[in-house]
Structures are given as structure tokens and as C-alpha cells.
Design a protein around this motif. Structure first.
Motif, PDB file in Angstrom:
ATOM      1  N   ASP A 140       0.810  -1.207   0.000  1.00 16.63           N
ATOM      2  CA  ASP A 140       0.000   0.000   0.000  1.00 16.63           C
ATOM      3  C   ASP A 140       0.851   1.268   0.000  1.00 16.63           C
ATOM      4  OD1 ASP A 140      -2.300  -1.465   0.007  1.00 16.63           O
ATOM      5  OD2 ASP A 140      -2.512  -1.469   2.175  1.00 16.63           O
ATOM      6  N   VAL A 141       1.930   1.245   0.797  1.00 18.12           N
ATOM      7  CA  VAL A 141       2.727   2.458   0.967  1.00 18.12           C
ATOM      8  C   VAL A 141       4.212   2.120   0.956  1.00 18.12           C
ATOM      9  CG1 VAL A 141       3.241   4.400   2.497  1.00 18.12           C
ATOM     10  CG2 VAL A 141       0.899   3.544   2.342  1.00 18.12           C
ATOM     11  N   GLY A 144      -3.240   2.721  -4.777  1.00 18.79           N
ATOM     12  CA  GLY A 144      -4.644   2.368  -4.642  1.00 18.79           C
ATOM     13  C   GLY A 144      -5.524   3.529  -4.216  1.00 18.79           C
ATOM     14  N   PHE A 145      -6.716   3.596  -4.803  1.00 21.14           N
ATOM     15  CA  PHE A 145      -7.605   4.733  -4.567  1.00 21.14           C
ATOM     16  C   PHE A 145      -8.022   4.856  -3.108  1.00 21.14           C
ATOM     17  CE2 PHE A 145     -12.057   6.173  -4.212  1.00 21.14           C
ATOM     18  CZ  PHE A 145     -11.835   7.518  -4.461  1.00 21.14           C
ATOM     19  N   ASN A 172       6.248   0.433  -9.281  1.00 15.43           N
ATOM     20  CA  ASN A 172       6.947   0.897  -8.077  1.00 15.43           C
ATOM     21  C   ASN A 172       7.997   1.925  -8.480  1.00 15.43           C
ATOM     22  OD1 ASN A 172       8.448   1.333  -5.757  1.00 15.43           O
ATOM     23  ND2 ASN A 172       8.388  -0.802  -5.112  1.00 15.43           N
ATOM     24  N   VAL A 173       7.645   3.200  -8.327  1.00 19.24           N
ATOM     25  CA  VAL A 173       8.521   4.284  -8.763  1.00 19.24           C
ATOM     26  C   VAL A 173       9.856   4.237  -8.017  1.00 19.24           C
ATOM     27  CG1 VAL A 173       7.626   5.952  -7.098  1.00 19.24           C
ATOM     28  CG2 VAL A 173       8.560   6.771  -9.261  1.00 19.24           C
ATOM     29  N   PHE A 174       9.881   3.720  -6.801  1.00 19.38           N
ATOM     30  CA  PHE A 174      11.125   3.679  -6.034  1.00 19.38           C
ATOM     31  C   PHE A 174      12.069   2.601  -6.545  1.00 19.38           C
ATOM     32  CE2 PHE A 174       8.734   5.543  -2.175  1.00 19.38           C
ATOM     33  CZ  PHE A 174       8.802   6.802  -2.751  1.00 19.38           C
ATOM     34  N   ASP A 175      11.533   1.516  -7.088  1.00 16.37           N
ATOM     35  CA  ASP A 175      12.391   0.504  -7.704  1.00 16.37           C
ATOM     36  C   ASP A 175      13.063   1.096  -8.948  1.00 16.37           C
ATOM     37  OD1 ASP A 175      13.287  -2.380  -7.844  1.00 16.37           O
ATOM     38  OD2 ASP A 175      12.336  -2.200  -9.809  1.00 16.37           O
ATOM     39  N   CYS A 215      -1.998   5.887  -8.324  1.00 15.45           N
ATOM     40  CA  CYS A 215      -1.070   6.035  -7.202  1.00 15.45           C
ATOM     41  C   CYS A 215      -0.744   7.515  -6.996  1.00 15.45           C
ATOM     42  CB  CYS A 215       0.205   5.221  -7.414  1.00 15.45           C
ATOM     43  SG  CYS A 215       1.113   5.639  -8.895  1.00 15.45           S
ATOM     44  N   CYS A 216      -0.242   7.812  -5.807  1.00 14.99           N
ATOM     45  CA  CYS A 216       0.083   9.185  -5.425  1.00 14.99           C
ATOM     46  C   CYS A 216       1.493   9.206  -4.857  1.00 14.99           C
ATOM     47  CB  CYS A 216      -0.925   9.688  -4.382  1.00 14.99           C
ATOM     48  SG  CYS A 216      -0.516  11.301  -3.669  1.00 14.99           S
TER      49      CYS A 216
END
Length: 357
Positions: free
Chosen positions: A4-5, A16-17, A268-271, A348-349
Motif C-alpha cells: 500500500d505504501v 490504490g484509490f 513501483n517508482v522507487f524501484d 497512485c500518489c
């Protein structure tokens, strides 16, 4: 399963919304919501769902004018559908026109006075779901710098990701050469300005990247090419499908080694951030004693992967490693709306400066 985070340094990614809704419901900040006007059916997908949970919101609508001869003009009915959806939200809407030859960075400097913004808004949300790469890279880069000085403003990026749709939006009539994106860090066009420049191309690949890839190669003559492919992806075969289209160009025409391929998690933007930082630092270390590495990133993949690349470039700049973004101009897009399914949407945010967690 997608968590989720995720938290990385000052960044927080909320997937997720329902989780995003909870994040905004807990806040009472007045918000400036920035999105791009266009035919992309994701334009109002996020704001339509979130508007009810953000207590006070003004909208800034960017209108990117491609010109009357743009192929995109034939989708004016889709554009009207999107603007009608926006009108129904009954928020204050201001329009910012971006003409084809506009200096985007200069335009943003004139429009966004952070001293004024900080008195009006506690949060700025940039929705890049339907925003061209040249605009969202410049806008986020500019906003990050502004909010670092005016720390009272929280800065978020919303993405309605849909890689199947991204693959269905094809650029038409590409320019003969590629160019560096104006507004972010760039290198001198003269290869003689650096002693022993070593161009390294990092293309973020999608299915529509073939013709652009060839123009990038001829424009920058890279010594190394490190293709970036989405894996894992919502479509488990997406990397294979991309390679089936681009493999001959990469491996035969450009002699790319398979060991050069960088696989990143599509959602996954961090990956993406971590893998690109590792790759660029590696090449910087390998080549720094024989010349000056120049890192060029092109975005032909999803918005989320492009956002990860932007975050990597911002972090690497602090290490005195310059990364620039490159693009090939076009005269509009060909779009098959039958390829769009809301079931493939993934919202996603990315919170860029919220340390409340």
C-alpha cells in the motif's frame, strides 16, 4: 501483491484509490490541482474520484497547443468529453495555454510565484496521467525546487497508470533528429566542449519506441545503451512483447548486450529510482577516468517509470552527476481508444515533501 505504501527519504508512494482517499480525507489543506487538457481518457479519472475528498480545490488546466496540423486534432470529441467532465466538478478552473514553441520554463516562472502560492494553498497536486513528458518533467522539476524554498506547500504527483493505453498512443511524423529537453539540465550541443565526452543512452522502452530509438541513436551516437524494461509488470509478458518489436534494432543494429538491460518494477517508482541510480553511478565510476560520461534518458514507457527517472536525476544532481532528458518532436498522435479499459487503471500518489509520516 503490491504494497500500500512505500517510503524513501522524503518521498512517500501511496498505491490504490482507497489509500489515497484516506490520505486526503485526513487533511484540510486548500489545494491547487494541475492537470493537462487532452484526448487521453485518463485526464479526469483521478480528479473525478478525489474531488469529493479534497475540501477546497482550484484547478489549473494546461492546454498544450500542438497546432492545427497536428494529427491529435481529429480527437476533438474526446477532448470535449474530458472538458465536460471537468466542468461538472464545479471547481474554479484557470487555463494556462502552452503554445508549440513556448519556453516552458520561462512560462512556469511567470505563472508560479511561490510566495503568492504559499498564501493561497497548502498543497499542490500535479496529475500527470494525461500530461506529455516534456511538460511534466519540467513542471515537477520546477515545483520541487520552489517547494524546497517554501516548505509550507506540500507537493504531490497523481498518476493513473495504464501501460496498455500508453502502448496504444503512437507518435506520428517524428522529427529527423532528437533533442535535449529544454528546462532541465542539459549538455552543450558541441561534443568538443567536454574533454572525451562519453554519451550513454538510457531509453525507457515501450512498444511505440522503435522509430524514436533509431533517431536517438543517430543524434547522440551513444557509446553505451542501457535499455530499461518493465518487469514485473501487470502484463507479465510486456517486456517480451517490447523486445519482440525492438529486439532486432537493439541487438543487431545497435549491438546492445543483454547484460545492459535494466529491469524495473512497472508499478513501483522507487524501484525505478533505485535501479537507475545504481546503473548511472556504475557507469560514472567505470568511465570517469577515461572521459566525461553524459547520461541521456528518453521516455517511451509509462508515466510512473518516467517519474522514477526524474527522481533519480534530481538525486544524482546532488552528487554532481548530470542526467538530461531527450525527446523526438512529433506532429501529434494516433490513438486507438478501443485499447482502453478502466480495469487496467492503477492509481497512485507520490508525496514529494510530506514528512508527516
Amino acid at each position: 501483491m503490491i504494497d500500500d505504501v512505500y517510503v524513501l527519504n522524503d518521498y512517500k508512494l501511496i498505491n490504490g484509490f482507497e489509500n489515497i482517499k484516506r490520505y486526503y480525507t485526513e487533511s484540510s489543506l486548500k489545494t491547487l490541482y494541475i492537470l493537462n487538457c487532452g484526448f487521453d481518457p485518463r485526464m479526469c479519472e483521478s480528479i473525478g474520484k478525489l474531488q469529493a475528498f479534497i475540501p477546497e480545490m482550484d484547478i489549473l488546466l494546461l492546454k498544450n497547443e500542438e497546432g492545427y496540423h497536428s494529427f491529435s486534432e481529429k480527437y476533438h470529441e474526446l477532448i470535449k468529453e474530458n472538458t465536460d467532465k471537468l466542468d461538472k466538478l464545479k471547481c474554479k478552473v484557470e487555463i494556462l495555454n502552452i503554445k508549440r514553441e513556448t519556453n516552458i520554463l520561462l512560462l512556469f516562472r511567470r505563472r508560479f510565484n511561490f510566495a503568492d502560492l504559499s498564501t493561497k494553498y497548502g498543497r499542490i497536486i500535479i496529475d500527470i496521467s494525461a500530461m506529455p513528458q516534456g511538460i511534466f518533467i519540467n513542471l515537477i522539476n520546477y515545483m520541487v525546487k520552489g517547494t524546497q524554498k517554501h516548505k509550507t506547500i506540500k507537493l504531490d504527483v497523481i498518476i493513473c497508470e495504464n501501460s496498455e493505453l500508453d502502448d496504444a498512443i503512437l507518435p506520428i511524423e517524428l522529427s529527423d533528429t532528437a533533442k535535449q529537453l529544454v528546462g532541465v539540465d542539459t549538455f552543450s550541443n558541441s561534443m568538443e566542449s567536454d574533454e572525451d565526452p562519453i554519451p550513454i543512452l538510457i531509453p525507457l522502452l515501450g512498444k511505440s519506441h522503435s522509430e524514436e530509438l533509431e533517431k536517438l541513436f543517430s543524434s547522440f551516437a551513444p557509446m553505451e545503451i542501457c535499455p530499461v524494461l518493465p518487469f514485473p509488470s501487470k502484463n507479465p509478458r510486456r517486456s517480451d512483447e517490447i523486445l519482440s518489436i525492438l529486439g532486432k534494432t537493439l541487438f543487431e543494429a545497435f549491438s546492445v548486450e543483454t547484460s545492459n538491460i535494466v529491469y524495473v518494477a512497472e508499478q513501483n517508482v522507487f524501484d525505478v529510482y533505485n535501479k537507475l541510480c545504481q546503473t548511472i553511478r556504475h557507469y560514472q565510476e567505470v568511465f570517469k577516468n577515461i572521459g566525461n560520461p553524459r547520461f541521456y534518458i528518453s521516455i517511451g514507457s509509462s508515466k510512473l517509470i518516467g517519474l522514477g527517472a526524474l527522481l533519480a536525476s534530481l538525486s544524482l544532481k546532488a552528487e554532481n552527476i548530470t542526467v538530461t532528458f531527450v525527446t523526438v518532436d512529433n506532429h501529434g498522435y494516433q490513438f486507438d481508444i478501443t485499447k482502453y479499459s478502466t480495469s487496467n487503471n492503477f492509481i497512485c500518489c507520490l508525496c514529494l515533501n510530506d514528512k508527516s509520516y
